[in-house]
Design a protein around this motif. Structure first.
Motif, PDB file in Angstrom:
ATOM      1  N   ARG A 124      -0.089   7.913  -6.384  1.00 62.44           N
ATOM      2  CA  ARG A 124      -0.997   7.455  -5.332  1.00 62.44           C
ATOM      3  C   ARG A 124      -1.408   6.005  -5.584  1.00 62.44           C
ATOM      4  O   ARG A 124      -1.434   5.193  -4.656  1.00 62.44           O
ATOM      5  CB  ARG A 124      -2.230   8.355  -5.262  1.00 62.44           C
ATOM      6  CG  ARG A 124      -1.943   9.727  -4.649  1.00 62.44           C
ATOM      7  CD  ARG A 124      -3.220  10.493  -4.336  1.00 62.44           C
ATOM      8  NE  ARG A 124      -4.037  10.752  -5.511  1.00 62.44           N
ATOM      9  CZ  ARG A 124      -3.934  11.812  -6.293  1.00 62.44           C
ATOM     10  NH1 ARG A 124      -3.031  12.733  -6.043  1.00 62.44           N
ATOM     11  NH2 ARG A 124      -4.737  11.972  -7.340  1.00 62.44           N
ATOM     12  N   SER A 125      -1.708   5.683  -6.839  1.00 63.91           N
ATOM     13  CA  SER A 125      -2.103   4.315  -7.174  1.00 63.91           C
ATOM     14  C   SER A 125      -0.967   3.340  -6.889  1.00 63.91           C
ATOM     15  O   SER A 125      -1.189   2.243  -6.372  1.00 63.91           O
ATOM     16  CB  SER A 125      -2.509   4.222  -8.643  1.00 63.91           C
ATOM     17  OG  SER A 125      -3.644   5.002  -8.896  1.00 63.91           O
ATOM     18  N   LYS A 126       0.239   3.761  -7.224  1.00 60.44           N
ATOM     19  CA  LYS A 126       1.401   2.900  -6.974  1.00 60.44           C
ATOM     20  C   LYS A 126       1.566   2.665  -5.476  1.00 60.44           C
ATOM     21  O   LYS A 126       1.806   1.547  -5.042  1.00 60.44           O
ATOM     22  CB  LYS A 126       2.659   3.552  -7.553  1.00 60.44           C
ATOM     23  CG  LYS A 126       3.905   2.739  -7.341  1.00 60.44           C
ATOM     24  CD  LYS A 126       5.121   3.427  -7.913  1.00 60.44           C
ATOM     25  CE  LYS A 126       6.383   2.630  -7.621  1.00 60.44           C
ATOM     26  NZ  LYS A 126       7.585   3.334  -8.031  1.00 60.44           N
ATOM     27  N   SER A 127       1.396   3.727  -4.695  1.00 61.15           N
ATOM     28  CA  SER A 127       1.517   3.612  -3.253  1.00 61.15           C
ATOM     29  C   SER A 127       0.451   2.671  -2.689  1.00 61.15           C
ATOM     30  O   SER A 127       0.736   1.813  -1.852  1.00 61.15           O
ATOM     31  CB  SER A 127       1.377   5.004  -2.623  1.00 61.15           C
ATOM     32  OG  SER A 127       1.412   4.924  -1.236  1.00 61.15           O
ATOM     33  N   VAL A 128      -0.789   2.823  -3.161  1.00 62.35           N
ATOM     34  CA  VAL A 128      -1.879   1.952  -2.716  1.00 62.35           C
ATOM     35  C   VAL A 128      -1.586   0.511  -3.111  1.00 62.35           C
ATOM     36  O   VAL A 128      -1.762  -0.416  -2.311  1.00 62.35           O
ATOM     37  CB  VAL A 128      -3.232   2.420  -3.301  1.00 62.35           C
ATOM     38  CG1 VAL A 128      -4.306   1.375  -3.122  1.00 62.35           C
ATOM     39  CG2 VAL A 128      -3.653   3.738  -2.667  1.00 62.35           C
ATOM     40  N   LEU A 129      -1.122   0.319  -4.350  1.00 61.86           N
ATOM     41  CA  LEU A 129      -0.816  -1.028  -4.831  1.00 61.86           C
ATOM     42  C   LEU A 129       0.292  -1.664  -3.999  1.00 61.86           C
ATOM     43  O   LEU A 129       0.183  -2.827  -3.596  1.00 61.86           O
ATOM     44  CB  LEU A 129      -0.408  -0.987  -6.302  1.00 61.86           C
ATOM     45  CG  LEU A 129      -0.020  -2.323  -6.916  1.00 61.86           C
ATOM     46  CD1 LEU A 129      -1.197  -3.294  -6.893  1.00 61.86           C
ATOM     47  CD2 LEU A 129       0.471  -2.132  -8.340  1.00 61.86           C
ATOM     48  N   GLU A 130       1.353  -0.901  -3.715  1.00 62.67           N
ATOM     49  CA  GLU A 130       2.448  -1.448  -2.913  1.00 62.67           C
ATOM     50  C   GLU A 130       1.954  -1.813  -1.521  1.00 62.67           C
ATOM     51  O   GLU A 130       2.342  -2.837  -0.964  1.00 62.67           O
ATOM     52  CB  GLU A 130       3.597  -0.450  -2.851  1.00 62.67           C
ATOM     53  CG  GLU A 130       4.360  -0.338  -4.158  1.00 62.67           C
ATOM     54  CD  GLU A 130       5.375   0.793  -4.172  1.00 62.67           C
ATOM     55  OE1 GLU A 130       5.337   1.666  -3.279  1.00 62.67           O
ATOM     56  OE2 GLU A 130       6.204   0.810  -5.098  1.00 62.67           O
ATOM     57  N   SER A 131       1.078  -0.981  -0.973  1.00 63.93           N
ATOM     58  CA  SER A 131       0.494  -1.263   0.331  1.00 63.93           C
ATOM     59  C   SER A 131      -0.319  -2.550   0.278  1.00 63.93           C
ATOM     60  O   SER A 131      -0.237  -3.392   1.171  1.00 63.93           O
ATOM     61  CB  SER A 131      -0.388  -0.085   0.762  1.00 63.93           C
ATOM     62  OG  SER A 131      -1.203  -0.439   1.835  1.00 63.93           O
TER      63      SER A 131
ATOM     64  N   ILE B 281       0.008  -4.985  -1.868  1.00 61.92           N
ATOM     65  CA  ILE B 281       0.922  -6.119  -2.077  1.00 61.92           C
ATOM     66  C   ILE B 281       1.490  -6.560  -0.732  1.00 61.92           C
ATOM     67  O   ILE B 281       1.570  -7.752  -0.440  1.00 61.92           O
ATOM     68  CB  ILE B 281       2.040  -5.749  -3.080  1.00 61.92           C
ATOM     69  CG1 ILE B 281       1.462  -5.663  -4.492  1.00 61.92           C
ATOM     70  CG2 ILE B 281       3.183  -6.746  -3.012  1.00 61.92           C
ATOM     71  CD1 ILE B 281       2.432  -5.117  -5.523  1.00 61.92           C
ATOM     72  N   GLN B 282       1.864  -5.577   0.104  1.00 60.33           N
ATOM     73  CA  GLN B 282       2.397  -5.896   1.433  1.00 60.33           C
ATOM     74  C   GLN B 282       1.336  -6.584   2.280  1.00 60.33           C
ATOM     75  O   GLN B 282       1.598  -7.604   2.927  1.00 60.33           O
ATOM     76  CB  GLN B 282       2.886  -4.619   2.134  1.00 60.33           C
ATOM     77  CG  GLN B 282       3.453  -4.854   3.517  1.00 60.33           C
ATOM     78  CD  GLN B 282       4.675  -5.744   3.514  1.00 60.33           C
ATOM     79  OE1 GLN B 282       5.539  -5.620   2.672  1.00 60.33           O
ATOM     80  NE2 GLN B 282       4.740  -6.679   4.445  1.00 60.33           N
ATOM     81  N   VAL B 283       0.116  -6.062   2.265  1.00 60.05           N
ATOM     82  CA  VAL B 283      -0.979  -6.664   3.030  1.00 60.05           C
ATOM     83  C   VAL B 283      -1.254  -8.081   2.515  1.00 60.05           C
ATOM     84  O   VAL B 283      -1.456  -9.007   3.313  1.00 60.05           O
ATOM     85  CB  VAL B 283      -2.255  -5.787   2.952  1.00 60.05           C
ATOM     86  CG1 VAL B 283      -3.464  -6.520   3.482  1.00 60.05           C
ATOM     87  CG2 VAL B 283      -2.043  -4.481   3.706  1.00 60.05           C
ATOM     88  N   ALA B 284      -1.271  -8.255   1.203  1.00 60.08           N
ATOM     89  CA  ALA B 284      -1.502  -9.577   0.622  1.00 60.08           C
ATOM     90  C   ALA B 284      -0.410 -10.555   1.066  1.00 60.08           C
ATOM     91  O   ALA B 284      -0.699 -11.709   1.402  1.00 60.08           O
ATOM     92  CB  ALA B 284      -1.563  -9.493  -0.902  1.00 60.08           C
ATOM     93  N   GLY B 285       0.835 -10.087   1.066  1.00 59.87           N
ATOM     94  CA  GLY B 285       1.941 -10.941   1.515  1.00 59.87           C
ATOM     95  C   GLY B 285       1.785 -11.328   2.982  1.00 59.87           C
ATOM     96  O   GLY B 285       1.977 -12.493   3.358  1.00 59.87           O
ATOM     97  N   ASP B 286       1.424 -10.338   3.799  1.00 57.42           N
ATOM     98  CA  ASP B 286       1.213 -10.620   5.227  1.00 57.42           C
ATOM     99  C   ASP B 286       0.069 -11.605   5.419  1.00 57.42           C
ATOM    100  O   ASP B 286       0.162 -12.540   6.215  1.00 57.42           O
ATOM    101  CB  ASP B 286       0.918  -9.318   5.995  1.00 57.42           C
ATOM    102  CG  ASP B 286       2.111  -8.377   6.033  1.00 57.42           C
ATOM    103  OD1 ASP B 286       3.241  -8.816   5.696  1.00 57.42           O
ATOM    104  OD2 ASP B 286       1.913  -7.193   6.387  1.00 57.42           O
ATOM    105  N   ASN B 287      -1.030 -11.390   4.672  1.00 56.19           N
ATOM    106  CA  ASN B 287      -2.181 -12.290   4.772  1.00 56.19           C
ATOM    107  C   ASN B 287      -1.846 -13.696   4.273  1.00 56.19           C
ATOM    108  O   ASN B 287      -2.344 -14.681   4.811  1.00 56.19           O
ATOM    109  CB  ASN B 287      -3.381 -11.728   4.018  1.00 56.19           C
ATOM    110  CG  ASN B 287      -4.019 -10.574   4.753  1.00 56.19           C
ATOM    111  OD1 ASN B 287      -3.870 -10.434   5.953  1.00 56.19           O
ATOM    112  ND2 ASN B 287      -4.723  -9.729   4.028  1.00 56.19           N
TER     113      ASN B 287
END
Length: 151
Positions: free
Chosen positions: A83-90, A92-98
């Protein structure tokens, strides 16, 4: 029973970890007659081992419970990690988009500043032109006024 007891005692006294038994002990065990006395001795020995067997069984059950508990904790930890990995990947994606959005915003901000500077330059040039034309218009107006006054 004398010889049988000696063979049994020698067998029992032998360390569990010892490898291989002396040939004399094996021969003695193979010739052992199961008499009521031998049977009684074996029963006494087994009864003496009963608390040990009970302790071994209890330890085995405790180990099983502990092992199952550890495996359950591992499963829980693996699930949490997933779950933590999934949240982190999410994230990371949001950070990249931002980051992309921020870079676009900064680029537009830079362009707006350049456009503002250019607009201010054009305004000053237009004001200068307007001032020059106003002076020219005032001169022409004064010249016309003089002409009409002379007529």
């Amino acid at each position: 029973l004398g010889g049988s007891q000696d063979v049994l005692r020698e067998f029992i006294a032998r360390p569990v970890a010892a490898k291989g038994a002396p040939l004399s002990l094996l021969e003695g065990l193979s010739k052992l007659r199961i008499t009521p006395e031998v049977q009684e001795l074996v029963v006494e020995l087994l009864q003496g081992f009963e608390p040990t067997f009970a302790s071994i069984l209890e330890a085995s059950q405790n180990d099983t419970v502990m092992r199952d508990s550890i495996y359950a904790e591992f499963s829980t930890s693996v699930a949490k990690l997933g779950r933590s990995k999934s949240v982190l990947e999410s994230k990371i994606q949001v950070a990249g988009d931002n980051r992309q959005l921020h870079m676009g915003c900064r680029s537009k901000e830079s362009q707006l500043f350049a456009d503002k500077t250019e607009s201010e330059r054009q305004l000053r040039a237009s004001q200068s032109t307007m001032s020059e034309r106003l002076v020219t218009a005032e001169k022409k107006h004064e010249a016309m006024l003089l002409r009409f006054q002379d007529t």
